[in-house]
Structure formats: C-alpha cells, structure tokens
Design an enzyme around this catalytic site. Sequence first.
Site, PDB file in Angstrom:
ATOM      1  N   ASN A  19      -9.999  -0.851   0.156  1.00 43.02           N
ATOM      2  CA  ASN A  19      -8.542  -0.687   0.119  1.00 43.02           C
ATOM      3  C   ASN A  19      -8.019  -1.162  -1.232  1.00 43.02           C
ATOM      4  O   ASN A  19      -8.110  -2.344  -1.551  1.00 43.02           O
ATOM      5  CB  ASN A  19      -7.944  -1.517   1.270  1.00 43.02           C
ATOM      6  CG  ASN A  19      -6.427  -1.416   1.345  1.00 43.02           C
ATOM      7  OD1 ASN A  19      -5.781  -0.874   0.453  1.00 43.02           O
ATOM      8  ND2 ASN A  19      -5.861  -1.947   2.412  1.00 43.02           N
ATOM      9  N   HIS A  51      -3.910   6.748   3.276  1.00 40.37           N
ATOM     10  CA  HIS A  51      -4.209   5.446   2.685  1.00 40.37           C
ATOM     11  C   HIS A  51      -5.620   5.043   3.111  1.00 40.37           C
ATOM     12  O   HIS A  51      -5.978   5.137   4.286  1.00 40.37           O
ATOM     13  CB  HIS A  51      -3.176   4.416   3.171  1.00 40.37           C
ATOM     14  CG  HIS A  51      -3.467   3.037   2.688  1.00 40.37           C
ATOM     15  ND1 HIS A  51      -3.793   2.773   1.383  1.00 40.37           N
ATOM     16  CD2 HIS A  51      -3.480   1.840   3.321  1.00 40.37           C
ATOM     17  CE1 HIS A  51      -3.999   1.482   1.241  1.00 40.37           C
ATOM     18  NE2 HIS A  51      -3.830   0.887   2.401  1.00 40.37           N
ATOM     19  N   CYS A  81       0.814  -1.220   0.000  1.00 42.61           N
ATOM     20  CA  CYS A  81       0.000   0.000   0.000  1.00 42.61           C
ATOM     21  C   CYS A  81       0.846   1.268   0.000  1.00 42.61           C
ATOM     22  O   CYS A  81       0.343   2.349  -0.290  1.00 42.61           O
ATOM     23  CB  CYS A  81      -0.933   0.016   1.208  1.00 42.61           C
ATOM     24  SG  CYS A  81      -1.960  -1.429   1.320  1.00 42.61           S
TER      25      CYS A  81
END
Length: 341
Positions: free
Chosen positions: A298, A268, A128
């Site tokens: 996500n 994020h 990520c």
Amino acid sequence: MSSKFKNPRARFNFQGRTCSITGIGSYVPAKILANADLEKMVDTSDEWIVTRTGIKERRISAKDEFTSDMAAKAAHRAMKMAGVTASQIDLVIVATITPDMPFPATACVVQQKIGAKRAAAFDLEAACSGFIYGLEIGQQFIMSRTYDTVLVIGAEKLSSITDWQDRNTCVLFGDGSGAAILQNRENSHGLLTAVMGADGDKADLLFMPAGGSRCPATRESVDARLHFLRMSGKETFKNAVQAMCSAAQEALRRCELDITRIKCVIPHQANRRIIDAVGERLGATPEQMFVNLEKYGNTSAASVAIALDEAVAAGRIQRGDLILLVVFGAGLTWGAAIIEW
Ligand code: ACO
C-alpha cells in the site's frame, strides 16, 4: 467527442472545458523489502502476509530520498508523456501523508525541483484517497479555464512513519509516487465524474497520534512510539469495502454506465481481499480489475497513480476506453472517478 454515455456535467448546462490526463508517470525506489526480510524483523511469515494481504514485496526509499524526490521523478515522466515543459505548469498539487516536513508544502519543494517557476503549489491530505481528491480539485481549474496545465502527484515515504516493530502494520506499506498532467484535450470527455467522501467519526481507525498540534513531539511521545501510524485493521477493512463499492456505484450511476462498459477498474492497492470483495460486489470480472500490490504493498496516495501508469504501460488501457478509479483511506476518506482515457 463520443456520446456513448452520459456526461453528468451536461445536466448543468456545462460551459467549461473538459479535463483529460494527458500524461501519467510513476516512480518506485530501487530497494526491495521482501516478505522474507520482514520475517527477520517481526514475528510474521511470508505465508501469512500473502494469504491475508496478497503483498509479496514493497519498495523502500533511501535515507536521503524524500517524498519530494520521488514526486519529482514521477512528475518528469508524466511531463514527458504529455510533452509539457516545466514552464507550462500552472499548478502543482501534491497529495501525501508523508510530506518532507510539516511545512512548507512538499508541493513547493517539488515546484523548485522540477523548475516549475510559474506554478502555484500546495499539498492536500486525504491519505490513500489523495490522488482522486487531487484529480477532482485540479480539473476544476481546467474546467473553469483558470489554468491550462495542472500537475497532480501522489507521493509517499510511508517507511518513515511505519513502526517496524508492529507486525500488524509494517507488512502493509511501501514507498513510491505517481503523477498526472491534467489538460484539456479536444474531443475527449476526460474526467467524467469524481465522487469524494469523508467520515470524520472514524478518524481514529487509522491515524498517527503525535507530531501535530494535538501532541507535539516530546521525548515521551517518541518513547511511546506515537510518531508511527496506527490502524484498526479489521474495522478499516470492513469500511473500505463498503465505501469503495458505494463510491464506485455512485460514479457509475451519475454516468448512467453499467460496470460492463468499464475497460479497467483501478482500485486502491491496500489488500488483495479488499480488491476481490469490491470487484465481486461491483460485478466486475477478474480481467477488469488491475492489481499490482504484490510488488509494492500500500503506497497510500501514490497507489492508484502508480497502478494507472502501469496499466497504461501494459496496454490494458487504450485512448477512448472508460476506466474506473476507486480509493479508500484514513480520515476516513474515499473516492471514485470515471475517466474516458
Ligand atoms: N503476521 C502474522 N500474524 C499477524 C500479522 C502478521 N504480519 N499481523 C497480524 N497478525 C495476527 C494478529 O495478531 C491476529 O492474531 P490473534 O488472533 O492472535 O490476535 C491474527 O493475525 C489475525 O489478525 P486480524 O487483524 O484479524 O487479521 P485480518 O484478517 O483482519 O488481516 C489486515 C489484517 C491485513 C491488516 C487487514 O485487516 C487489512 O488489510 N485491513 C485494511 C487495511 C487497509 O486497507 N488500510 C487502507 C487504508 S491505508 C491509508 O489510508 C494509509
């Protein structure tokens, strides 16, 4: 060039060029998988998912739509905004944990798909955190005058490594891509600083057990569902909040900036509770925090790139504003970047 804040590079008698994002673009697949759909697949509920994560739906790419396809679509949009043609691109970096194939690099496939024939191309794997890692790497080439135009992409087809029988993880992830064109822009500090960090001691908190040299694919590895991602949710959560806060604070400290000076914080997009905890600890107001995870879940390396593109499109960020990107992912890895937009 504005000098309302400290450019940390000045301290080193900075001789290079500054590096700005001159174009940003994103893409998400058309297919929506809502929480109600997941209720039919695993023992979960819309109420649980929304309360624990903030996610309402995510996008799932078509069977024949790969990470490189999504990456190329975002790249075209970023190139359009920057007014850049494929032949101008010197380097393509694709951050992903879901490459089309283990090799060759997805960046090479993207290079072919967008026709950037002159460009060097490679993938980077920082989960990520990949987009911030990519920005920091890309800008080194601009600063050093090695290249004029770098394309950084975060792209993921996480649906291909999601265990659709595991309710602990399958509700969290989605597919998508985001891309940025990096160039020097006169009279802008651009990317002021980027913090990158990693802690390999915690590599087992979030990983995919098989498919690499440690456990090549076998009938047994497939039967044991080892080709899907695994995560220790609670531990990951705690580490995420801590690492994102300290990375963001380090970036602010380097630029001698107070959080109030930041127009928009783009974290994020993993879990609403992580975002709220980070915002609170940094002293940011809810208005400063950009959140779009209810729509996409996500998307790993694509997450902050998609969010940045949407924040710009929504008019949340104007040229000259200061923005803070802050990320966290498997590795463990983390990062924070301050950009004069
Ligand atoms: N539906 C219903 N119940 C569920 C679900 C679900 N989808 N998933 C888990 N549960 C259950 C668990 O089984 C557990 O039940 P039990 O108490 O009977 O064992 C209960 O809910 C509570 O589970 P917890 O794990 O304690 O729930 P938590 O509040 O920690 O939330 C979550 C779980 C959402 C995964 C959270 O820990 C999280 O977001 N972690 C961070 C994930 C992350 O940010 N990853 C980022 C990196 S991703 C990357 O790099 C690719």
